[in-house]
Write a protein that holds these residues in place. Structure first.
Motif, PDB file in Angstrom:
ATOM      1  N   SER A  24      32.165 -14.782  75.727  1.00  0.00           N
ATOM      2  CA  SER A  24      30.871 -14.238  76.128  1.00  0.00           C
ATOM      3  C   SER A  24      31.093 -13.196  77.227  1.00  0.00           C
ATOM      4  O   SER A  24      30.248 -12.092  77.388  1.00  0.00           O
ATOM      5  N   ALA A  27      32.243 -10.160  75.830  1.00  0.00           N
ATOM      6  CA  ALA A  27      31.223  -9.373  75.347  1.00  0.00           C
ATOM      7  C   ALA A  27      31.581  -8.321  74.243  1.00  0.00           C
ATOM      8  O   ALA A  27      30.722  -7.276  74.207  1.00  0.00           O
ATOM      9  N   TYR A 250      27.769 -12.928  72.486  1.00  0.00           N
ATOM     10  CA  TYR A 250      27.345 -11.869  72.992  1.00  0.00           C
ATOM     11  C   TYR A 250      27.978 -10.637  73.119  1.00  0.00           C
ATOM     12  O   TYR A 250      29.449 -10.772  73.068  1.00  0.00           O
ATOM     13  N   ARG A 252      27.812  -6.966  74.128  1.00  0.00           N
ATOM     14  CA  ARG A 252      27.146  -5.953  74.950  1.00  0.00           C
ATOM     15  C   ARG A 252      26.766  -4.459  74.103  1.00  0.00           C
ATOM     16  O   ARG A 252      25.420  -4.162  74.385  1.00  0.00           O
ATOM     17  N   THR A 284      24.591 -13.999  77.573  1.00  0.00           N
ATOM     18  CA  THR A 284      25.592 -13.123  78.354  1.00  0.00           C
ATOM     19  C   THR A 284      26.553 -14.062  78.914  1.00  0.00           C
ATOM     20  O   THR A 284      26.681 -15.079  79.093  1.00  0.00           O
ATOM     21  N   GLY A 285      27.760 -13.302  79.536  1.00  0.00           N
ATOM     22  CA  GLY A 285      28.646 -13.653  80.196  1.00  0.00           C
ATOM     23  C   GLY A 285      28.383 -14.644  81.335  1.00  0.00           C
ATOM     24  O   GLY A 285      29.050 -15.583  81.691  1.00  0.00           O
ATOM     25  N   ARG A 286      27.117 -14.713  81.879  1.00  0.00           N
ATOM     26  CA  ARG A 286      26.541 -15.409  82.834  1.00  0.00           C
ATOM     27  C   ARG A 286      25.796 -16.559  82.351  1.00  0.00           C
ATOM     28  O   ARG A 286      25.223 -17.330  83.253  1.00  0.00           O
ATOM     29  N   ASP A 290      19.848 -12.108  76.781  1.00  0.00           N
ATOM     30  CA  ASP A 290      19.407 -10.580  77.309  1.00  0.00           C
ATOM     31  C   ASP A 290      18.272 -10.285  76.901  1.00  0.00           C
ATOM     32  O   ASP A 290      17.295 -11.020  76.048  1.00  0.00           O
TER      33      ASP A 290
END
Length: 416
Positions: A24, A27, A250, A252, A284-286, A290
């Protein structure tokens, strides 16, 4: 043959798939390590920066429930081998990386929202030193491909990890294995022994078909069946799994999102053919959803809030659907989902004398109808030109309802 009851699964009809992991942060698709033939050292830059501070399982569970989903499946371990739980068999885990058991957070949050809990477990493991290098492995074409590796040791590891998942988190409703392919099949996984252990530990769990041996349900991926699925002439329980934009993790820069109206149609298509829809989100990576994913879930949820009974607990109608419609049924209720809005009238051959009441489902507004009996006598109005005896004709408003997919509910005179 299935050994666990699929009743809840076939009633639920709609679930959430969650793909989250080290990929993730990259992305650019969950297969990024294989696609870019990354070394373990190169891939571990994501491990060093893994900080899912926005991964809130409670918020994810609420989003799933409000979207009309009734179960959810999380990637406990994907092909890269990174585990989102506290495994005693490896240090390659979220617990070791950031002190969080994300599987436990997920399981507890889903249960709190009244959702059934599923876990995904990859049979592949590109990080494990005994998983042999094959055409999917990131180290293909490198000297590592010639190193001695022991699939028997890996098989012991695989079985041990599955046992951890099934004994450490209470009842798990669904186990989604992934995946079998040429060169890596039931023998490599010890599939029969693994499935026997799963059944012994959690007798009520549903297991998919990707061990390479029959499970409780089949899983067409990124493919939408247009008819009930069968094995050896007998119907099977199935679930189509789909992405929002072609990527499970994810991605992007991938903006090829499916429109919510298309996704609603896919859900109804599944139910009309006796199946479920498992719709994926890739945080997302966090760890957050999204905005596009969140908006899509909200739009589907708004439609389901008004049309739930045409999907939940419904199934194939057993009737030939009229052109440009999808047809589902629950008991004495028949649901026509109108893919194209007709001008004023909708003709339904064979339903004359079988319908007690008709209404638009979203607002409960009555739809008037007339019919032609078997002697070609009309009731209420003139017989519709060119329509055969036994035709029921609905009179619809000219303006299409402002919903993603209009639904007409027909109350039948008797349950058949």
């Amino acid at each position: 043959m299935p050994t666990a009851s699929t009743g809840w699964f076939e009633t639920a009809r709609f679930g959430m798939f969650v793909h989250f992991g080290l990929y993730s942060l990259a992305a650019r698709h969950e297969w990024v390590r294989s696609r870019e033939t990354m070394s373990q050292e190169a891939y571990d830059r994501y491990l060093d920066r893994f900080e899912p501070d926005l991964f809130d399982a409670r918020e994810l569970a609420r989003a799933a429930r409000e979207a009309g989903m009734r179960y959810a499946v999380l990637t406990a371990k994907h092909h890269d081998g990174f585990c989102l739980y506290d495994s005693a068999l490896t240090s390659y885990t979220s617990q070791r990386a950031v002190g969080r058991d994300l599987v436990r957070e997920f399981v507890e949050a889903m249960r709190a929202e009244g959702l059934r809990v599923g876990l995904y477990y990859s049979l592949l493991d590109w990080q494990h030193p005994d998983f042999t290098v094959d055409e999917h492995h990131p180290l293909r074409g490198t000297p590592a491909a010639d190193e001695p590796r022991d699939m028997a040791r890996y098989r012991t590891y695989l079985h041990g990890q599955v046992r951890e998942l099934l004994t450490g988190y209470g009842p798990i409703d669904l186990l989604f294995f992934d995946f079998t392919y040429p060169g890596k099949g039931p023998e490599e996984w010890g599939a029969a022994e693994l499935l026997s252990m799963v059944r012994a530990v959690q007798p009520d769990i549903l297991v998919n078909d990707r061990l390479g041996i029959p499970g409780d349900y089949v899983t067409p991926e990124q493919y939408q069946p247009d008819r009930p699925l069968e094995r050896d002439g007998a119907p099977v329980v199935w679930e189509a799994c789909h992405t929002l934009n072609g990527s499970w993790g994810y991605d992007r820069d991938n903006h090829a999102y499916k429109d919510p109206a298309l996704l609603v149609r896919m859900l109804v298509e599944s139910v009309a053919c006796g199946g479920n829809l498992l719709l994926n989100v890739g945080p997302t990576g966090r760890g957050a959803l999204d905005p596009r994913a969140r908006g899509t879930l909200e739009a589907i949820g708004a439609w389901l809030a008004l049309h739930e009974r045409s999907v939940r607990g419904a199934g194939p109608s057993g009737l030939q659907a009229p052109p440009h419609t999808l047809c589902t049924r629950a008991g004495r209720r028949l649901y026509l989902h109108l893919l194209a809005w007709p001008l004023s009238h909708l003709h339904l051959p064979g339903l004359a004398g079988r319908v007690r009441y008709a209404q638009l489902l979203h607002d409960g507004s009555e739809i008037r109808f007339h019919e032609v009996d078997g002697a070609e006598h009309e009731h209420v109005n003139m017989a519709p030109p060119g329509q055969p005896a036994g035709t029921l004709t609905l009179t619809l408003p000219v303006a299409r309802p402002d919903v993603l997919l209009p639904v007409i509910e027909l109350e039948l005179t008797e349950e058949e």
